[in-house]
Design an enzyme around this catalytic site. Sequence first.
Site, mmCIF file in Angstrom:
data_model
loop_
_atom_site.group_PDB
_atom_site.id
_atom_site.type_symbol
_atom_site.label_atom_id
_atom_site.label_comp_id
_atom_site.label_asym_id
_atom_site.label_seq_id
_atom_site.Cartn_x
_atom_site.Cartn_y
_atom_site.Cartn_z
ATOM 1 N N ASP A 122 -10.509 27.731 -13.079
ATOM 2 C CA ASP A 122 -9.140 28.095 -13.441
ATOM 3 C C ASP A 122 -8.226 27.731 -12.276
ATOM 4 O O ASP A 122 -8.666 27.105 -11.306
ATOM 5 C CB ASP A 122 -9.064 29.584 -13.773
ATOM 6 C CG ASP A 122 -8.029 29.908 -14.842
ATOM 7 O OD1 ASP A 122 -6.974 29.243 -14.862
ATOM 8 O OD2 ASP A 122 -8.261 30.820 -15.660
ATOM 9 N N GLU A 166 -8.092 33.581 -23.067
ATOM 10 C CA GLU A 166 -8.115 34.092 -21.702
ATOM 11 C C GLU A 166 -6.781 34.669 -21.281
ATOM 12 O O GLU A 166 -6.722 35.668 -20.556
ATOM 13 C CB GLU A 166 -8.519 32.964 -20.747
ATOM 14 C CG GLU A 166 -8.843 33.423 -19.326
ATOM 15 C CD GLU A 166 -7.604 33.558 -18.439
ATOM 16 O OE1 GLU A 166 -7.685 34.222 -17.390
ATOM 17 O OE2 GLU A 166 -6.537 32.980 -18.791
ATOM 18 N N GLU A 167 -5.675 34.072 -21.731
ATOM 19 C CA GLU A 167 -4.349 34.503 -21.278
ATOM 20 C C GLU A 167 -4.003 35.919 -21.738
ATOM 21 O O GLU A 167 -3.083 36.528 -21.187
ATOM 22 C CB GLU A 167 -3.278 33.520 -21.752
ATOM 23 C CG GLU A 167 -3.333 32.143 -21.090
ATOM 24 C CD GLU A 167 -3.018 32.161 -19.606
ATOM 25 O OE1 GLU A 167 -2.736 33.234 -19.051
ATOM 26 O OE2 GLU A 167 -3.081 31.077 -18.986
ATOM 27 N N HIS A 188 2.078 29.602 -13.834
ATOM 28 C CA HIS A 188 2.752 30.186 -14.997
ATOM 29 C C HIS A 188 4.230 29.815 -15.045
ATOM 30 O O HIS A 188 5.032 30.506 -15.676
ATOM 31 C CB HIS A 188 2.564 31.703 -15.051
ATOM 32 C CG HIS A 188 1.206 32.108 -15.537
ATOM 33 N ND1 HIS A 188 0.940 33.369 -16.026
ATOM 34 C CD2 HIS A 188 0.046 31.423 -15.633
ATOM 35 C CE1 HIS A 188 -0.330 33.435 -16.389
ATOM 36 N NE2 HIS A 188 -0.904 32.256 -16.149
#
Length: 373
Positions: free
Chosen positions: A244, A223-224, A324
């Site tokens: 998420d 996904e990243e 992040h």
Amino acid sequence: MPRPAIDLAYLKARLSELLNTPSPTGYTDEAVWLLCRELERLGLTYELTRRGAIRARLAGRDAKPARAVVAHVDTLGAQVKAVKDNGRLELVPIGHWSSRFAEGARATVFSEGGAYRGTILPLKASGHTFNEEVDSQPVNWRQVELRIDAVVHSRADVHGLGVEIGDIVAIDPQPEFMDSGFIVSRHLDDKAGVATLLAALECMIREERVPTVDTWWLFTIAEEVGHGASSVLVPDVASMVTVDNGTTAPGQNSSEFGVTIAMADQTGPFDWHLTRKLVHLARDHDIPHQKDVFRYYRSDSASALEAGADIRTALLTFGIDASHGYERIHETALRDLARLLIAYAESEVEIGRDAKRLGGVKGFTHQPLDEGG
């Protein structure tokens, strides 16, 4: 049935295991093994794609229109771009994250010669040498390098270890589970989501809860970097809820508490009917929640639609501070999110037409046009 009793101790134990299993995109095999072992322990059968995305089915009273929930096990990381003359490593990021959060991180380089520990440092890391220049140097990935904890003084020394261009670098998560309920760590995006799916599954199995229709529990591995749920769906799935992180920051309505229901992200609005259904379920089951819109964000939902899946998609999130980066969440948000996933799995089908991929207009949905008043 009574309100589902989410086992928070189980959830946090699974999260701890996941956080301590390195899985930057492209290096996710061991995390996949961990998940498969847990699914087997829960008594579920599952399938893997060639690269390791997982789908497990919890049988419902009916087979169609099937539902899916999805979270991704891959995380941010880095890759060796070049080996420098001084024995340090130039890096490029895996996924989108700032080198500001890489500075000072402990990391592991996975190479043909073995795993080597190291630290990511700015090029000018010593205040005793560079004085104020340590604060004025630019912030970008060309301004950092990885210092390997081995006796290396040259490019040849590094090559002698077996470290090469392209090797994967995993960033230490440094997790802390606080008595206050806060959890602080890197990579809570989206290992906290994966742990929440497992906790919802464990609760449904323990309490013998049966979904209304077949419900697929999906775990993706890329996904990243934008691939996500592009190749893991089965044809019977008509709707998919992605789990998420929700960005808790100034200008956002997300919270570290309760469930944040995303109305849209950078790829556009989520399905109107599915999103409204989740909001109503949260209200009906007294689950704390709020809505938000994300400008600089995409998820497994986007990758599924871009791959051609004609499904309804929605996004449920746990509020995360400093996404992040050094991330922080609260355990109660994960509990509330697991409860909402169970409420969704047990909810009645409202759009029966979705059982077929194509059909006439009979049974097609409506959206209100009348003025309020």
